[in-house]
Design a protein around this motif. Structure first.
Motif, PDB file in Angstrom:
ATOM      1  N   MET A  50      15.296 -11.461  10.204  1.00 56.06           N
ATOM      2  CA  MET A  50      15.702 -10.529   9.518  1.00 56.06           C
ATOM      3  C   MET A  50      16.027 -11.341   7.881  1.00 56.06           C
ATOM      4  N   ARG A  51      16.060 -12.479   7.705  1.00 53.32           N
ATOM      5  CA  ARG A  51      16.517 -13.634   6.973  1.00 53.32           C
ATOM      6  C   ARG A  51      15.208 -13.075   6.125  1.00 53.32           C
ATOM      7  N   ALA A  52      14.333 -13.764   6.402  1.00 57.39           N
ATOM      8  CA  ALA A  52      12.918 -14.502   5.627  1.00 57.39           C
ATOM      9  C   ALA A  52      12.526 -11.956   4.806  1.00 57.39           C
ATOM     10  N   TYR A  53      12.923 -11.544   5.687  1.00 58.18           N
ATOM     11  CA  TYR A  53      12.296 -10.235   5.058  1.00 58.18           C
ATOM     12  C   TYR A  53      13.290  -9.704   3.958  1.00 58.18           C
ATOM     13  N   GLU A  65       6.752 -18.335   2.045  1.00 56.44           N
ATOM     14  CA  GLU A  65       5.592 -19.130   2.584  1.00 56.44           C
ATOM     15  C   GLU A  65       6.116 -20.505   3.690  1.00 56.44           C
ATOM     16  N   ALA A  66       7.009 -20.637   3.371  1.00 60.91           N
ATOM     17  CA  ALA A  66       7.369 -22.047   4.961  1.00 60.91           C
ATOM     18  C   ALA A  66       7.501 -21.634   5.930  1.00 60.91           C
ATOM     19  N   THR A  67       8.081 -19.813   6.078  1.00 59.96           N
ATOM     20  CA  THR A  67       8.516 -19.893   7.486  1.00 59.96           C
ATOM     21  C   THR A  67       7.278 -19.374   8.573  1.00 59.96           C
ATOM     22  N   PRO A  68       7.560 -18.515   9.541  1.00 56.27           N
ATOM     23  CA  PRO A  68       7.010 -17.998  10.223  1.00 56.27           C
ATOM     24  C   PRO A  68       6.345 -17.065   9.230  1.00 56.27           C
ATOM     25  N   PRO A  72       6.719 -11.441   4.782  1.00 57.80           N
ATOM     26  CA  PRO A  72       7.402 -10.804   5.293  1.00 57.80           C
ATOM     27  C   PRO A  72       7.059  -9.304   5.548  1.00 57.80           C
ATOM     28  N   ASN A  73       6.670  -8.359   5.014  1.00 60.80           N
ATOM     29  CA  ASN A  73       6.119  -7.282   5.133  1.00 60.80           C
ATOM     30  C   ASN A  73       5.488  -7.091   5.863  1.00 60.80           C
ATOM     31  N   ASN A  74       4.189  -8.364   5.974  1.00 56.40           N
ATOM     32  CA  ASN A  74       3.003  -8.308   7.192  1.00 56.40           C
ATOM     33  C   ASN A  74       3.049  -9.087   8.459  1.00 56.40           C
ATOM     34  N   ASP A  75       3.467  -9.217   9.219  1.00 57.39           N
ATOM     35  CA  ASP A  75       3.722 -10.432  10.166  1.00 57.39           C
ATOM     36  C   ASP A  75       4.630  -9.975  10.735  1.00 57.39           C
ATOM     37  N   PRO A  76       4.739  -8.566  11.494  1.00 55.94           N
ATOM     38  CA  PRO A  76       4.940  -8.591  12.781  1.00 55.94           C
ATOM     39  C   PRO A  76       4.876  -8.984  13.856  1.00 55.94           C
ATOM     40  N   ASP A  77       5.171  -9.174  14.568  1.00 55.49           N
ATOM     41  CA  ASP A  77       5.215  -9.493  16.257  1.00 55.49           C
ATOM     42  C   ASP A  77       5.935 -11.213  16.649  1.00 55.49           C
ATOM     43  N   TRP A  78       5.613 -12.404  15.847  1.00 50.13           N
ATOM     44  CA  TRP A  78       5.780 -13.610  15.230  1.00 50.13           C
ATOM     45  C   TRP A  78       7.712 -14.115  16.378  1.00 50.13           C
ATOM     46  N   ASP A  79       8.243 -12.479  16.306  1.00 46.89           N
ATOM     47  CA  ASP A  79       9.549 -12.255  16.712  1.00 46.89           C
ATOM     48  C   ASP A  79      10.119 -11.577  18.008  1.00 46.89           C
ATOM     49  N   ASP A  80       9.041 -11.107  18.378  1.00 44.52           N
ATOM     50  CA  ASP A  80       8.818 -10.046  19.165  1.00 44.52           C
ATOM     51  C   ASP A  80       7.565  -9.692  19.958  1.00 44.52           C
ATOM     52  N   LEU A  95      14.677 -20.762  12.094  1.00 42.07           N
ATOM     53  CA  LEU A  95      16.177 -20.996  12.014  1.00 42.07           C
ATOM     54  C   LEU A  95      16.071 -21.403  10.595  1.00 42.07           C
ATOM     55  N   ASP A  96      16.208 -22.605  10.805  1.00 42.91           N
ATOM     56  CA  ASP A  96      15.367 -23.890   9.320  1.00 42.91           C
ATOM     57  C   ASP A  96      14.851 -23.343   7.949  1.00 42.91           C
ATOM     58  N   SER A  97      14.019 -22.634   9.201  1.00 39.43           N
ATOM     59  CA  SER A  97      12.645 -22.594   7.423  1.00 39.43           C
ATOM     60  C   SER A  97      13.579 -21.312   6.973  1.00 39.43           C
TER      61      SER A  97
END
Length: 167
Positions: A50-53, A65-68, A72-80, A95-97
């Protein structure tokens, strides 16, 4: 003047969350508060996402770009993606990135900028959010999930996330 002094404990809250997550085993990260709820790892991943989003996709702040979630609009599913559990190391990186994005905002944003608004296109709606409301949303969202995680951890006899303990 930056807004950092108004959010001076947020870095501590992130550190306390990452300390607990970093010490968890894969089995502990797989614990669910109930059968229909997400496992701990997915809740932690969602919190970081949610931070990235909000800051990256909605506000347009740099750093995603330095996060998973580089997009953020088109990178679904890394977190769930429940078929791909995340490790403690991956979650700490998430969390850190993503906190690096928050940190940048705390340094660059001024009190006058908090009233500035951005548009969020969600489903078929256009929503207007101030920068202040987005920061409040993120901070309370994180506190909510830290409480949820702490309750789950406590029930299982694991160390809880103490956001406010003195160092």
């Amino acid at each position: 003047m930056s807004i950092r002094r108004f959010y001076d404990r947020w870095p501590q809250y992130n550190r306390r969350l990452t300390e607990v997550v970093a010490a968890m085993s894969d089995d502990q990260l797989a614990i669910r508060p109930s059968p229909e709820r997400y496992p701990i790892w997915a809740t932690v991943g969602h919190t970081a996402a949610m931070r990235a989003y909000w800051l990256g996709a909605v506000v347009g702040e740099p750093g995603a770009e330095a996060t998973p979630w580089p997009d953020p609009n088109n990178d679904p599913d890394w977190d769930d993606d429940l078929d791909h559990p995340r490790t403690a190391a991956e979650l700490v990186w998430a969390l850190d990135s993503t906190f690096a994005i928050v940190d940048g905002c705390l340094d660059r944003w001024t009190p006058e900028m908090l009233d500035e608004t951005v548009e969020r296109h969600y489903l078929d709606q256009v929503q207007i959010h101030s920068r202040a409301s987005i920061l409040q949303r993120l901070l309370t969202h994180e506190a909510y999930h830290c409480g949820e995680l702490s309750q789950t951890l406590g029930i299982h006899g694991l160390p809880q996330i103490d956001l406010w303990r003195p160092d």
